[in-house]
Design an enzyme around this catalytic site. Structure first.
Site, PDB file in Angstrom:
ATOM      1  N   LYS A 134       0.873  -1.176   0.000  1.00  0.00           N
ATOM      2  CA  LYS A 134       0.000   0.000   0.000  1.00  0.00           C
ATOM      3  C   LYS A 134       0.908   1.223   0.000  1.00  0.00           C
ATOM      4  O   LYS A 134       1.963   1.236   0.632  1.00  0.00           O
ATOM      5  CB  LYS A 134      -0.909   0.018   1.244  1.00  0.00           C
ATOM      6  CG  LYS A 134      -1.701   1.321   1.440  1.00  0.00           C
ATOM      7  CD  LYS A 134      -2.720   1.582   0.345  1.00  0.00           C
ATOM      8  CE  LYS A 134      -3.409   2.943   0.497  1.00  0.00           C
ATOM      9  NZ  LYS A 134      -4.265   3.285  -0.659  1.00  0.00           N
TER      10      LYS A 134
ATOM     11  N   ASN B  59     -13.550   4.249  -5.657  1.00  0.00           N
ATOM     12  CA  ASN B  59     -12.957   4.383  -4.324  1.00  0.00           C
ATOM     13  C   ASN B  59     -12.527   5.806  -4.039  1.00  0.00           C
ATOM     14  O   ASN B  59     -12.111   6.550  -4.928  1.00  0.00           O
ATOM     15  CB  ASN B  59     -11.759   3.431  -4.164  1.00  0.00           C
ATOM     16  CG  ASN B  59     -10.438   4.067  -4.568  1.00  0.00           C
ATOM     17  OD1 ASN B  59      -9.805   4.784  -3.791  1.00  0.00           O
ATOM     18  ND2 ASN B  59     -10.029   3.840  -5.816  1.00  0.00           N
TER      19      ASN B  59
ATOM     20  N   CYS C 172      -2.624  10.070  -6.869  1.00  0.00           N
ATOM     21  CA  CYS C 172      -3.781   9.749  -6.025  1.00  0.00           C
ATOM     22  C   CYS C 172      -4.879  10.784  -6.237  1.00  0.00           C
ATOM     23  O   CYS C 172      -4.652  11.982  -6.049  1.00  0.00           O
ATOM     24  CB  CYS C 172      -3.424   9.702  -4.547  1.00  0.00           C
ATOM     25  SG  CYS C 172      -4.904   9.320  -3.568  1.00  0.00           S
TER      26      CYS C 172
ATOM     27  N   SER D 196      -6.391   4.886 -11.013  1.00  0.00           N
ATOM     28  CA  SER D 196      -7.833   4.919 -11.296  1.00  0.00           C
ATOM     29  C   SER D 196      -8.205   6.216 -12.035  1.00  0.00           C
ATOM     30  O   SER D 196      -7.475   7.206 -11.983  1.00  0.00           O
ATOM     31  CB  SER D 196      -8.621   4.815  -9.986  1.00  0.00           C
ATOM     32  OG  SER D 196      -8.229   5.835  -9.102  1.00  0.00           O
TER      33      SER D 196
END
Ligand code: RRO
Length: 319
Positions: free
Chosen positions: A45, A69, A128, A193
Site C-alpha cells: 500500500k 474508491n 492519487c 484509477s
C-alpha cells in the site's frame, strides 16, 4: 508450455502478475498472503511519512466488474512497510509504494528508505485522486517537472518508477514523456484509477467523500489503460519499463497489455472482488492465449501490437 517469466528494471520475475498498490497490501498478513500466492511479487500500500486513517466511510464500492474508491490513502506509515519489506529475504523482487504528500516529503521518505537498507524497487505515486484539497501531481506538468527534479536528487538512478494518472490527449503523452525521459527511471506504471468519477445507486451517491466522487477502476477503464501503456511505450526511452494497470480481469487482458508494451501488470479491482486464486486463473489463461498464437516467451510479443490496415476487414465476430 509457454514461459511467463519477465523482467522489470533488470530484475527477474516468474510471471508478469502482481497486485496493484492499495489492494490486499495494507497490513503484514495481507502481504504474507500475497507472498504465498501465485503473484510474481507484491507491491505495498502506498506509504506516507506518517500513518493515516484515510477518508470517512463508505469509501469503496463494487459495481459489476468496476469499482469506485475514495480511500484517502489509509496506510500504516513508511516505517511499517520498510520493516516488512526488509524482513523478507527476497527483498530484491519486492516493490515499495510511497506517496509524497508535499515536495518536502520526497527527501524525507528517501532518507528513511536509505537508512533501512532497502534495495528493492520503489513506486512513487504521483496520481492519487482522493486527497482532499490536493490535485493530482500528474495533471500539473509544472509541478510534475519540479517533483521529478527533487525525486532525481533524492533517489538512486534506476531504483524508482512513477505511477501516473490516465491521460486523454496525445499532446499530454508528449509532455509527460518529455519530462520523464530526462531522468533515469526504472519504470512507469500506467494507469491509476480514473479520478473523480461518480456512481449512483437509486437516488444516492455510493461513497461519502467529495460528494461521491472517486477513482474508477475495473473492466470499464481497460481501453484507457491500454491506450496509455501504448502511448508511453512509443514515447519513453527504451530503458524505462512499463507496468500496465487498469481493468484486467483475465489472461487475454494481460496479453493485450503486453502487446502494448507492458513488462508487468497489476491487478486491482479484480483482486478486490475475487480472491488470491485469481493469479493462478489468469496465469493459466495467459498460457492459453500465448499457445493460441504460438508464443513461447513474453519477449516474443511484448510491444508487438499490429495495426489494422486501411480497408482490412475486422476479424473476429466477438468484438
Ligand atoms: O488511497 C486512495 O484513495 C487511492 C490512492 Br493512494 C491511489 O493512488 N489511487 C486510488 O484509486 N485510491
Amino acid at each position: 508450455m509457454a514461459q511467463l517469466n519477465t523482467q522489470l528494471a533488470g530484475r527477474h520475475y516468474i510471471s508478469p502478475l502482481m497486485n496493484a498498490s492499495g489492494i490486499h497490501c495494507g497490513l503484514d498478513y495481507m502481504l504474507d498472503e500475497l507472498t504465498h500466492s501465485k503473484a510474481a511479487t507484491y507491491i505495498t500500500k502506498s506509504a506516507t511519512l506518517q500513518k493515516r486513517l484515510g477518508n470517512p466511510e463508505p469509501r469503496y464500492y463494487n459495481y459489476k466488474q468496476n469499482s469506485l474508491n475514495s480511500m484517502g490513502l489509509p496506510n500504516e506509515g513508511i516505517d511499517y512497510y520498510l520493516k516488512y519489506v526488509n524482513q523478507d529475504p527476497q527483498t530484491a523482487q519486492r516493490i515499495l509504494s510511497i506517496t509524497p504528500l508535499t515536495i518536502e516529503d520526497i527527501p524525507l521518505l528517501s532518507k528513511k528508505i536509505d537508512a533501512s537498507g532497502y534495495d528493492g524497487l520503489i513506486e512513487i505515486n504521483l496520481s492519487c485522486p482522493n486527497i482532499l484539497g490536493k490535485p493530482q501531481i500528474g495533471y500539473d506538468f509544472d509541478q510534475m517537472a519540479h517533483y521529478m527534479k527533487v525525486i532525481d536528487q533524492s533517489f538512486y538512478p534506476g531504483s524508482y518508477g512513477v505511477k501516473l494518472p490516465p491521460y486523454f490527449d496525445l499532446v499530454h503523452f508528449d509532455m509527460v514523456a518529455q519530462i520523464l525521459n530526462q531522468y533515469p527511471l526504472a519504470f512507469v506504471n500506467s494507469i491509476n484509477s480514473v479520478g473523480n468519477a461518480l456512481m449512483i445507486h437509486e437516488q444516492q451517491t455510493v461513497i461519502f467523500p467529495k460528494n461521491g466522487h472517486g477513482g474508477l477502476g475495473g473492466a470499464t477503464i481497460k481501453p484507457i489503460a491500454l491506450a496509455n501503456v501504448h502511448a508511453f511505450y512509443q514515447r519513453l526511452n527504451k530503458n524505462i519499463d512499463i507496468i500496465g494497470t487498469g481493468g484486467i480481469t483475465n489472461g487475454r487482458d494481460v496479453f493485450e497489455f503486453i502487446l502494448c508494451g507492458a513488462s508487468m501488470v497489476q491487478l486491482g479491482t479484480v483482486l478486490a472482488q475475487k480472491n488470491l486464486d485469481i493469479f493462478e486463473q489468469i496465469e493459466n489463461e495467459l498460457h492459453a492465449e500465448m499457445d493460441k498464437y504460438d508464443y513461447k516467451t513474453i519477449s516474443e510479443f511484448k510491444g508487438k501490437l499490429q495495426y489494422i490496415q486501411e480497408n482490412d476487414a475486422i476479424s473476429g465476430a466477438s468484438h
